[in-house]
Design a protein around this motif. Structure first.
Motif, PDB file in Angstrom:
ATOM      1  N   VAL A   1       0.859  -1.182   0.000  1.00 13.46           N
ATOM      2  CA  VAL A   1       0.000   0.000   0.000  1.00 13.46           C
ATOM      3  C   VAL A   1       0.897   1.235   0.000  1.00 13.46           C
ATOM      4  O   VAL A   1       1.737   1.397   0.883  1.00 13.46           O
ATOM      5  CB  VAL A   1      -0.920   0.030   1.233  1.00 13.46           C
ATOM      6  CG1 VAL A   1      -1.775   1.312   1.230  1.00 13.46           C
ATOM      7  CG2 VAL A   1      -1.805  -1.197   1.279  1.00 13.46           C
ATOM      8  N   GLN A   2       0.725   2.086  -0.995  1.00 12.11           N
ATOM      9  CA  GLN A   2       1.512   3.312  -1.093  1.00 12.11           C
ATOM     10  C   GLN A   2       0.570   4.494  -1.312  1.00 12.11           C
ATOM     11  O   GLN A   2      -0.272   4.457  -2.217  1.00 12.11           O
ATOM     12  CB  GLN A   2       2.527   3.231  -2.239  1.00 12.11           C
ATOM     13  CG  GLN A   2       3.496   4.402  -2.287  1.00 12.11           C
ATOM     14  CD  GLN A   2       4.641   4.147  -3.251  1.00 12.11           C
ATOM     15  OE1 GLN A   2       4.649   3.163  -3.986  1.00 12.11           O
ATOM     16  NE2 GLN A   2       5.624   5.030  -3.253  1.00 12.11           N
ATOM     17  N   GLN A   3       0.696   5.536  -0.504  1.00 10.89           N
ATOM     18  CA  GLN A   3      -0.194   6.670  -0.637  1.00 10.89           C
ATOM     19  C   GLN A   3       0.403   7.905   0.025  1.00 10.89           C
ATOM     20  O   GLN A   3       1.332   7.813   0.837  1.00 10.89           O
ATOM     21  CB  GLN A   3      -1.557   6.354  -0.023  1.00 10.89           C
ATOM     22  CG  GLN A   3      -1.519   6.072   1.481  1.00 10.89           C
ATOM     23  CD  GLN A   3      -2.854   5.611   2.009  1.00 10.89           C
ATOM     24  OE1 GLN A   3      -3.058   4.439   2.278  1.00 10.89           O
ATOM     25  NE2 GLN A   3      -3.791   6.539   2.163  1.00 10.89           N
ATOM     26  N   ALA A   4      -0.142   9.066  -0.350  1.00 13.25           N
ATOM     27  CA  ALA A   4       0.215  10.319   0.293  1.00 13.25           C
ATOM     28  C   ALA A   4      -0.710  10.532   1.489  1.00 13.25           C
ATOM     29  O   ALA A   4      -1.882  10.154   1.458  1.00 13.25           O
ATOM     30  CB  ALA A   4       0.083  11.475  -0.688  1.00 13.25           C
ATOM     31  N   LEU A   5      -0.172  11.135   2.535  1.00 19.06           N
ATOM     32  CA  LEU A   5      -0.946  11.387   3.746  1.00 19.06           C
ATOM     33  C   LEU A   5      -0.872  12.860   4.112  1.00 19.06           C
ATOM     34  O   LEU A   5       0.150  13.519   3.892  1.00 19.06           O
ATOM     35  CB  LEU A   5      -0.412  10.548   4.909  1.00 19.06           C
ATOM     36  CG  LEU A   5      -0.422   9.026   4.732  1.00 19.06           C
ATOM     37  CD1 LEU A   5       0.269   8.357   5.910  1.00 19.06           C
ATOM     38  CD2 LEU A   5      -1.849   8.511   4.580  1.00 19.06           C
ATOM     39  N   GLN A   6      -1.947  13.369   4.683  1.00 17.99           N
ATOM     40  CA  GLN A   6      -1.985  14.749   5.151  1.00 17.99           C
ATOM     41  C   GLN A   6      -2.162  14.762   6.665  1.00 17.99           C
ATOM     42  O   GLN A   6      -2.855  13.906   7.228  1.00 17.99           O
ATOM     43  CB  GLN A   6      -3.127  15.505   4.471  1.00 17.99           C
ATOM     44  CG  GLN A   6      -2.981  15.596   2.963  1.00 17.99           C
ATOM     45  CD  GLN A   6      -1.665  16.204   2.547  1.00 17.99           C
ATOM     46  OE1 GLN A   6      -1.225  17.192   3.129  1.00 17.99           O
ATOM     47  NE2 GLN A   6      -1.021  15.615   1.544  1.00 17.99           N
ATOM     48  N   PRO A   7      -1.558  15.729   7.343  1.00 24.80           N
ATOM     49  CA  PRO A   7      -1.622  15.756   8.806  1.00 24.80           C
ATOM     50  C   PRO A   7      -2.962  16.249   9.324  1.00 24.80           C
ATOM     51  O   PRO A   7      -3.728  16.905   8.610  1.00 24.80           O
ATOM     52  CB  PRO A   7      -0.498  16.731   9.177  1.00 24.80           C
ATOM     53  CG  PRO A   7      -0.429  17.667   8.011  1.00 24.80           C
ATOM     54  CD  PRO A   7      -0.735  16.825   6.797  1.00 24.80           C
ATOM     55  N   THR A   8      -3.229  15.929  10.569  1.00 24.32           N
ATOM     56  CA  THR A   8      -4.331  16.513  11.314  1.00 24.32           C
ATOM     57  C   THR A   8      -3.721  17.279  12.469  1.00 24.32           C
ATOM     58  O   THR A   8      -3.234  16.685  13.436  1.00 24.32           O
ATOM     59  CB  THR A   8      -5.288  15.421  11.836  1.00 24.32           C
ATOM     60  OG1 THR A   8      -5.793  14.667  10.734  1.00 24.32           O
ATOM     61  CG2 THR A   8      -6.442  16.046  12.601  1.00 24.32           C
ATOM     62  N   GLY A   9      -3.672  18.598  12.339  1.00 25.31           N
ATOM     63  CA  GLY A   9      -2.969  19.384  13.340  1.00 25.31           C
ATOM     64  C   GLY A   9      -1.479  19.113  13.268  1.00 25.31           C
ATOM     65  O   GLY A   9      -0.869  19.191  12.201  1.00 25.31           O
ATOM     66  N   ASP A  10      -0.903  18.730  14.408  1.00 23.53           N
ATOM     67  CA  ASP A  10       0.542  18.466  14.475  1.00 23.53           C
ATOM     68  C   ASP A  10       0.865  16.980  14.406  1.00 23.53           C
ATOM     69  O   ASP A  10       1.992  16.579  14.712  1.00 23.53           O
ATOM     70  CB  ASP A  10       1.119  19.054  15.779  1.00 23.53           C
ATOM     71  CG  ASP A  10       1.132  20.567  15.769  1.00 23.53           C
ATOM     72  OD1 ASP A  10       1.106  21.144  14.664  1.00 23.53           O
ATOM     73  OD2 ASP A  10       1.149  21.170  16.861  1.00 23.53           O
ATOM     74  N   THR A  11      -0.089  16.155  14.038  1.00 22.25           N
ATOM     75  CA  THR A  11       0.152  14.715  13.983  1.00 22.25           C
ATOM     76  C   THR A  11      -0.228  14.173  12.612  1.00 22.25           C
ATOM     77  O   THR A  11      -0.997  14.778  11.868  1.00 22.25           O
ATOM     78  CB  THR A  11      -0.652  13.971  15.067  1.00 22.25           C
ATOM     79  OG1 THR A  11      -2.052  14.147  14.821  1.00 22.25           O
ATOM     80  CG2 THR A  11      -0.314  14.483  16.463  1.00 22.25           C
ATOM     81  N   LEU A  12       0.327  12.994  12.318  1.00 25.35           N
ATOM     82  CA  LEU A  12       0.027  12.303  11.062  1.00 25.35           C
ATOM     83  C   LEU A  12      -0.355  10.877  11.407  1.00 25.35           C
ATOM     84  O   LEU A  12       0.300  10.230  12.241  1.00 25.35           O
ATOM     85  CB  LEU A  12       1.251  12.314  10.148  1.00 25.35           C
ATOM     86  CG  LEU A  12       1.030  11.883   8.699  1.00 25.35           C
ATOM     87  CD1 LEU A  12       0.261  12.969   7.950  1.00 25.35           C
ATOM     88  CD2 LEU A  12       2.373  11.660   8.007  1.00 25.35           C
ATOM     89  N   SER A  13      -1.405  10.367  10.787  1.00 23.55           N
ATOM     90  CA  SER A  13      -1.906   9.028  11.083  1.00 23.55           C
ATOM     91  C   SER A  13      -1.470   8.058   9.997  1.00 23.55           C
ATOM     92  O   SER A  13      -1.765   8.260   8.818  1.00 23.55           O
ATOM     93  CB  SER A  13      -3.436   9.068  11.185  1.00 23.55           C
ATOM     94  OG  SER A  13      -3.954   7.777  11.418  1.00 23.55           O
ATOM     95  N   LEU A  14      -0.754   6.998  10.397  1.00 22.94           N
ATOM     96  CA  LEU A  14      -0.297   5.969   9.463  1.00 22.94           C
ATOM     97  C   LEU A  14      -1.252   4.780   9.538  1.00 22.94           C
ATOM     98  O   LEU A  14      -1.345   4.124  10.579  1.00 22.94           O
ATOM     99  CB  LEU A  14       1.120   5.506   9.824  1.00 22.94           C
ATOM    100  CG  LEU A  14       2.193   6.588   9.978  1.00 22.94           C
ATOM    101  CD1 LEU A  14       3.531   5.941  10.326  1.00 22.94           C
ATOM    102  CD2 LEU A  14       2.302   7.418   8.716  1.00 22.94           C
ATOM    103  N   PRO A  15      -1.959   4.474   8.454  1.00 17.92           N
ATOM    104  CA  PRO A  15      -2.952   3.381   8.492  1.00 17.92           C
ATOM    105  C   PRO A  15      -2.277   2.013   8.414  1.00 17.92           C
ATOM    106  O   PRO A  15      -2.201   1.388   7.352  1.00 17.92           O
ATOM    107  CB  PRO A  15      -3.816   3.666   7.259  1.00 17.92           C
ATOM    108  CG  PRO A  15      -2.892   4.374   6.310  1.00 17.92           C
ATOM    109  CD  PRO A  15      -1.958   5.181   7.163  1.00 17.92           C
ATOM    110  N   ILE A  16      -1.821   1.519   9.545  1.00 18.98           N
ATOM    111  CA  ILE A  16      -1.044   0.283   9.585  1.00 18.98           C
ATOM    112  C   ILE A  16      -1.848  -0.903   9.071  1.00 18.98           C
ATOM    113  O   ILE A  16      -1.291  -1.853   8.502  1.00 18.98           O
ATOM    114  CB  ILE A  16      -0.543   0.023  11.036  1.00 18.98           C
ATOM    115  CG1 ILE A  16       0.365  -1.213  11.071  1.00 18.98           C
ATOM    116  CG2 ILE A  16      -1.685  -0.111  12.004  1.00 18.98           C
ATOM    117  CD1 ILE A  16       0.988  -1.449  12.431  1.00 18.98           C
TER     118      ILE A  16
END
Length: 330
Positions: A111-126
Motif C-alpha cells: 500500500v503506497q499513498q500520500a498522507l496529510q496531517p491533522t494538526g501536528d500529527t500524522l496518522s499511518l494506516p497500519i
C-alpha cells in the motif's frame, strides 16, 4: 539608514529552498516475529523529537534507533502487537510535518499513498490493505491549499514576484505576471511527469540568481525604457525563461508530497491553481502596501529599499546554494 537596513535584510534572510514543505517519509513492514512490525521514518531535523508514537490498543514500542543527518533525522522503530491489526488501526506520529508519503506491507499487501496531517500529527494506516480512494472535491481542496501554502511560504518565489510588482504597473504588470505563470506552469507539468529531468541544486541556485537579476532590472528601469516595445519584449522573454526555472522548483515539492498514481493529473492541476491563487494574493498585498506608502509620499523609498533588499538576499541565496552543492551538502 538605508545601508544598515539592507545589511540587516541580508543577515536575516532565511535559507530559501525550492522545497519549503516539511515532508515525512514513512515505511512499515512485518518484523521477524509474528505480530511485530518495523517502522522507518525520515523527518526534517527541525521537527525531530523522541516523543512517543500513538499506537493501537495492544501494541507497544520495543526498540528505537535514531540517526541524525545534516537536514534529516531517520528513525528505526520496532513495534509488537498482541493481536492482529485491523483496517481501523493506525499509528499516530508526533512530528508536525506538512505532509507525508507512506509505504506499507504490514498486511501482506503493498500500500503506497500520500498522507496529510491533522494538526501536528500524522496518522499511518497500519492495517490498510489498499490506498484510500478520494473524491475529486477532497483532492481539489487539499492540493489547492498545498499550492497556496507553498507559494506564500516560498521566499525565493515571492521575492521574484515582488521584483515584477516593483518593475511595472497596470497591464504591463499583468503581462509580466501572466508570462511568469505560463512559464512555471509549463515546466511544472513537464518536470512532474518526468518529461524533463534537471538536477535540483543548480536550479535552486539559478532561481536565486533570477531574483538578483530582476531586482537590478527594476532598479535600472526608466520610464522611456518601459515604453519601448523592444525592451518590453526582452523583459517578457527573460521572465518567461525564469518562470520555467521556478516551475522546476514547484515540481520538486509536488513530487515529494507523494501524489498517488490516480491523483497525478488532478493533483497537478489543483496544486498549480493554488500556486496561482497564492501568487495573486501576494501581488495584491504588494500593490496595497505601495499605495499606502504613496499616501505618505514614501512609495519610492519603499520601492528602492525592497528592490535593494531583494537583490542582496538573492545574491546571498545564490552563493549559499552554489557553496552547498559544490561541497556536496545540497
Amino acid at each position: 539608514m538605508l545601508r544598515w537596513l539592507l545589511l540587516l535584510l541580508a543577515l536575516a534572510a532565511p535559507p530559501a529552498q525550492a522545497d519549503v514543505f516539511r515532508v515525512g517519509d514513512y515505511a512499515i513492514q512485518p518484523g521477524m516475529e509474528p505480530g511485530s512490525f518495523d517502522l522507518s521514518a525520515s523527518i526534517p531535523s527541525v521537527l525531530a523529537s523522541n516523543d512517543p508514537l500513538g499506537l493501537p490498543e495492544g501494541c507497544r514500542e520495543t526498540a528505537r534507533e535514531r540517526l541524525n543527518e545534516a537536514t534529516v533525522t531517520r528513525y528505526a522503530i520496532s513495534i509488537d502487537c498482541d493481536r492482529a491489526v485491523t483496517a481501523e488501526d493506525a499509528i499516530i506520529t508526533p512530528w508536525a510535518v506538512d505532509g507525508g508519503t507512506f509505504l506499507s506491507t504490514a498486511t501482506g499487501t503493498r500500500v503506497q499513498q500520500a498522507l496529510q496531517p491533522t494538526g501536528d500529527t500524522l496518522s499511518l494506516p497500519i492495517g490498510a490493505v489498499a490506498a484510500r480512494q478520494r473524491a475529486l472535491p477532497e483532492i481539489a481542496v487539499e492540493y489547492t491549499w498545498q499550492g497556496i501554502v507553498h507559494i506564500l511560504g516560498g521566499w525565493d518565489h515571492l521575492a521574484f514576484v515582488l521584483c515584477l510588482c516593483l518593475l511595472a504597473r497596470g497591464r504591463y504588470l499583468l503581462a509580466l505576471v501572466t508570462t511568469f505563470t505560463i512559464g512555471h506552469s509549463l515546466s511544472l507539468a513537464l518536470a512532474f511527469f518526468d518529461i524533463v529531468k534537471v538536477p535540483v541544486p543548480p536550479v535552486e541556485a539559478v532561481i536565486a540568481l533570477s531574483i538578483a537579476f530582476m531586482a537590478r532590472e527594476a532598479i535600472q528601469a526608466r520610464a522611456e525604457d518601459m515604453a519601448d516595445p523592444h525592451g518590453r519584449r526582452r523583459q517578457l522573454a527573460v521572465v518567461a525563461g525564469f518562470g520555467l526555472l521556478h516551475g522546476l522548483g514547484f515540481a520538486t515539492v509536488l513530487r515529494e508530497l507523494g501524489v498517488a498514481a490516480d491523483e497525478r493529473l488532478s493533483g497537478l492541476l489543483f496544486f498549480n491553481g493554488g500556486v496561482e491563487l497564492g501568487q495573486l494574493i501576494f501581488v495584491g498585498c504588494v500593490l496595497g502596501v505601495i499605495k499606502l506608502a504613496a499616501i505618505f509620499d514614501r512609495d519610492q523609498w519603499v520601492r528602492q529599499a525592497a528592490l535593494y533588499g531583494a537583490g542582496i538576499v538573492g545574491c546571498f541565496w545564490m552563493i549559499e546554494r552554489v557553496a552547498g552543492f559544490t561541497l556536496g551538502t545540497a
